[in-house]
Design an enzyme around this catalytic site. Sequence first.
Site, PDB file in Angstrom:
ATOM      1  N   LYS A  10     -11.384  33.242  17.765  1.00 38.85           N
ATOM      2  CA  LYS A  10     -12.679  33.608  17.174  1.00 38.85           C
ATOM      3  C   LYS A  10     -13.499  32.358  16.924  1.00 38.85           C
ATOM      4  O   LYS A  10     -12.979  31.247  16.780  1.00 38.85           O
ATOM      5  CB  LYS A  10     -12.487  34.407  15.880  1.00 38.85           C
ATOM      6  CG  LYS A  10     -11.873  33.625  14.707  1.00 38.85           C
ATOM      7  CD  LYS A  10     -12.847  32.824  13.854  1.00 38.85           C
ATOM      8  CE  LYS A  10     -12.120  32.052  12.768  1.00 38.85           C
ATOM      9  NZ  LYS A  10     -12.930  30.996  12.135  1.00 38.85           N
ATOM     10  N   ASP A 137      -8.191  35.962   8.163  1.00 34.43           N
ATOM     11  CA  ASP A 137      -8.740  36.144   9.512  1.00 34.43           C
ATOM     12  C   ASP A 137      -7.988  37.195  10.330  1.00 34.43           C
ATOM     13  O   ASP A 137      -8.453  37.597  11.399  1.00 34.43           O
ATOM     14  CB  ASP A 137      -8.711  34.819  10.289  1.00 34.43           C
ATOM     15  CG  ASP A 137      -9.775  33.837   9.830  1.00 34.43           C
ATOM     16  OD1 ASP A 137     -10.765  34.281   9.213  1.00 34.43           O
ATOM     17  OD2 ASP A 137      -9.616  32.625  10.080  1.00 34.43           O
TER      18      ASP A 137
END
Length: 290
Positions: A10, A137
């Site tokens: 990401k 996350d």
Amino acid sequence: MKVKVKAPAKINLSLDVLRRRSDGYHDVSMVMQAVSLYDYVEVEESETGKIEIFCDYPGVPCNEKNIAYKCAAAFFNYTKTENPGIKITIEKTIPTQAGLAGGSADGAAVIVALNKLFNTYLKEDEMCEIGSKIGADIPFCIVGGTRLASGTGTTLKKMVSMPKCHIVICKPDFSVSTAEAYSRIDSAGLSHPEFTSEMVRAIYARDIYMVTSTMLNDFEVALDLDGIKEIKKIMLKEKALGACMSGSGSAVFAVFNNLKKAEKCMKTLSESYDKVFLAEPLKTGCEVTD
């Protein structure tokens, strides 16, 4: 039986650290984007009664300290499934300590793989619930795409997809401690309008120029590292529309609307840096491969 999962990295298109909470964590507001830079995680039954981690990437622990191990243990606890023994093999490409959620992606992949392997039929939000207990996350790495994240980063809102583009990612030879990065944020006392709300507008406008002119990361501002500035200087010289550090660093990404320019930038960066990658935005998170 074995299950293999493709786990994407990401980047943070925006990252506002809003405040330190009474529990010691921080409230954040950010737009997170999955990109086509992958680790591959294979999970299979081993009949040892243990959780075993195998990974030959330098610096990755192959024991209970690994996020993948913690996610496996959390899965068995959540589902009340007896662990017959599993072997987790991690094939890493995503650099560690880079702000790219490489470890979280591996943990997310383990949850997705175990859900398939043991036919537990967990829904996406249930898998995210397991992951949120291990790392902020991980829920994003499970769902992927383009998401607005709030709270500690685990509250996710689906957005329209980021406009198509080419993304060059460069990880310098130094890393940044997340704890140190938050400490610098706390002492810096940053004060500016929240950029994430502007990024949301840019994404929904489907305007890549507006997106790239709105990218801001509070960690990058607070850390103020010369090494980050140098990479960004090269990227912008190579005609990137915009460049920004991801997460708490130290990877930097640049956005291009032209593939040849992106490839030229990648070639230039590769003359000075070992870890340089070319990727695209993704609409998905972890996926089981055939």
